[in-house]
Design an enzyme around this catalytic site. Structure first.
Site, short mmCIF file in Angstrom:
data_model
loop_
_atom_site.label_atom_id
_atom_site.label_comp_id
_atom_site.label_asym_id
_atom_site.label_seq_id
_atom_site.Cartn_x
_atom_site.Cartn_y
_atom_site.Cartn_z
N CYS A 1 -6.26 -8.75 5.07
CA CYS A 1 -4.93 -8.62 4.47
C CYS A 1 -3.92 -9.44 5.26
O CYS A 1 -3.02 -10.05 4.67
CB CYS A 1 -4.50 -7.16 4.40
SG CYS A 1 -5.25 -6.27 3.02
N CYS B 1 -23.27 -0.10 25.25
CA CYS B 1 -24.70 0.25 25.15
C CYS B 1 -25.55 -0.99 25.43
O CYS B 1 -26.56 -0.89 26.13
CB CYS B 1 -25.04 0.83 23.79
SG CYS B 1 -24.41 2.51 23.58
N HIS C 1 -31.08 7.20 21.29
CA HIS C 1 -30.31 8.08 20.41
C HIS C 1 -31.14 8.87 19.40
O HIS C 1 -30.63 9.79 18.78
CB HIS C 1 -29.23 7.28 19.70
CG HIS C 1 -28.17 6.77 20.64
ND1 HIS C 1 -27.37 7.60 21.37
CD2 HIS C 1 -27.81 5.51 21.00
CE1 HIS C 1 -26.55 6.89 22.12
NE2 HIS C 1 -26.80 5.62 21.92
N HIS D 1 0.81 -1.23 0.00
CA HIS D 1 0.00 0.00 0.00
C HIS D 1 0.84 1.27 0.00
O HIS D 1 0.26 2.37 0.03
CB HIS D 1 -0.94 0.01 1.21
CG HIS D 1 -1.96 -1.08 1.21
ND1 HIS D 1 -2.98 -1.12 0.29
CD2 HIS D 1 -2.12 -2.16 2.00
CE1 HIS D 1 -3.73 -2.19 0.52
NE2 HIS D 1 -3.22 -2.85 1.55
#
Lengths: 272, 105
Positions: free
Chosen positions: A125, A233, A192, A91
């Protein structure tokens, strides 16, 4: 892209669509009707922080999340596996090749059809290209590389694909989001979407966006992934905590990213 | 252990410069328990000092009162070109160090 939240009225929607057609810029307005929180009312979790924590997040030196980013930079060019290849071997310079990438995750891997978040992509990867063991979830190595990759998307607007082969994941995520669960019998939306801005014990409930993660949370005294936050949560409503890497988290993450469409990425964020 | 030092790359003689350091460390207090109920042994950075051009200009005793990943900042006067070097050691005897060059001209 006609997305509606359960309970929104068909008539209202039709009227909005008609109006939209009249005003001509139809896509924008009809999607505003689809969303529980319209795009122009999105507020990042950082807006709910104290001024001190906001300043800490903005301080590119003192932000403790930068320790993980820095470690990620070192890992990026550390060879692994028998071929001796590092991430950089393929990369090159992450500042160029990873720019904006994380803002489009989670995304479907075209070859396998799986929904991948950045962590899963990195581990893919590792196992498929470097032929080494994947990093453990929530390990410092995985958090560091994820934070490093995500840092090149800072200020990029979240923009995920939810149609085509992503649609079933997206729909599953949305269903989960609106389903009540746990001993407290609460859905994500009840906190939320219906109660953001209000106080819950020592916390102020935000709109629950994913743009800061991996984030450094003062309570954790450490960096943590979005999954770790979602587990907090779930444990808050005393629901079953799914194991790390569960498909449900990724589905939810895709739905969360769509809800936050256009919100700038902040990782490494600081949170209470 | 990752650590970061921030100093200006260059300063004028006599200039007051700010030095900032951030060190990755759990600063385990010794008061916590793991999931199995066993106490987690204390492990904090004990001493931290900073030398500038070979001379100690700052030192601190840290302990359980300081949160994880400690951050410190202080000022000094730029005198001559030299390394600003931090070194520290924790309860387990693990030592770390990090340095950066300051050019005074």
């Amino acid at each position: 892209m006609e997305r509606r939240v359960p309970g929104s009225e068909q008539m209202n929607w039709l009227r909005a669509a008609l109006l939209a057609a009249l005003i001509s810029s139809c896509a924008v307005i009809s999607s505003a009707e689809d969303r529980a929180i319209p795009l122009n009312q999105l507020r990042s979790g950082s807006e709910f922080l104290s001024p001190e924590l906001r300043a800490l997040q903005a301080d590119a030196f003192a932000n403790p999340g930068m320790l993980w980013v820095e470690r990620g930079a070192k890992l990026w060019s550390t060879p692994a596996g028998s071929a001796g290849q590092s991430c950089a071997s393929c990369h090159q310079d992450a500042a160029k090749t990873m720019r904006g990438v994380a803002a489009s995750y989670p995304r479907v891997d075209a070859k396998s059809g799986f929904l991948l978040n950045v962590e899963a992509r990195i581990n893919q990867c590792r196992s498929e290209r470097q032929a080494v063991a994947p990093f453990r979830y929530e390990s410092d190595d995985l958090l560091s590389l994820t934070a490093y990759v995500n840092s090149f998307s800072k200020d990029y607007k979240i923009n995920v694909v939810i149609d085509g082969n992503a649609e079933t994941y997206f729909e599953a995520g949305r269903t989960l989001y609106y389903r009540r669960s746990g001993q407290m019998n609460l859905s994500c939306a009840q906190c939320h979407e219906e109660n953001w801005g209000k106080n819950l014990y020592a916390e102020r409930i935000s709109q629950g966006h994913p743009n800061a993660y991996p984030a450094y949370r003062m309570e954790w005294q450490s960096m943590g992934s979005l999954e770790r936050r979602l587990r907090a949560c779930l444990s808050g409503v005393r629901a079953e905590m799914l194991p790390y890497g569960a498909q449900e988290y990724r589905n939810l993450a895709l739905f969360l990213a769509w809800r936050a469409q256009g919100l700038p990425m902040e990782s490494p964020g600081i949170r209470r | 252990m990752t650590a970061r030092i921030q100093i200006p790359a260059q300063a004028k003689p006599g200039e007051v410069i700010e030095i900032r350091v951030l060190i990755q460390h759990p600063m385990e207090t010794g008061y916590r328990y793991d999931d199995a109920g066993k106490p987690i042994p204390r492990n904090t950075i004990r001493t931290l000092n900073c030398r500038y051009d070979g001379i100690e200009i700052f030192s601190a005793e840290l302990g359980p009162g300081i949160g994880a990943n400690p951050y410190l900042q202080f000022t000094t006067v730029a005198r001559a070109s030299g390394d600003v070097e931090f070194s520290w050691v924790d309860d387990e005897g693990v030592a770390g160090s990090e340095r950066q060059r300051l050019v005074v001209a």
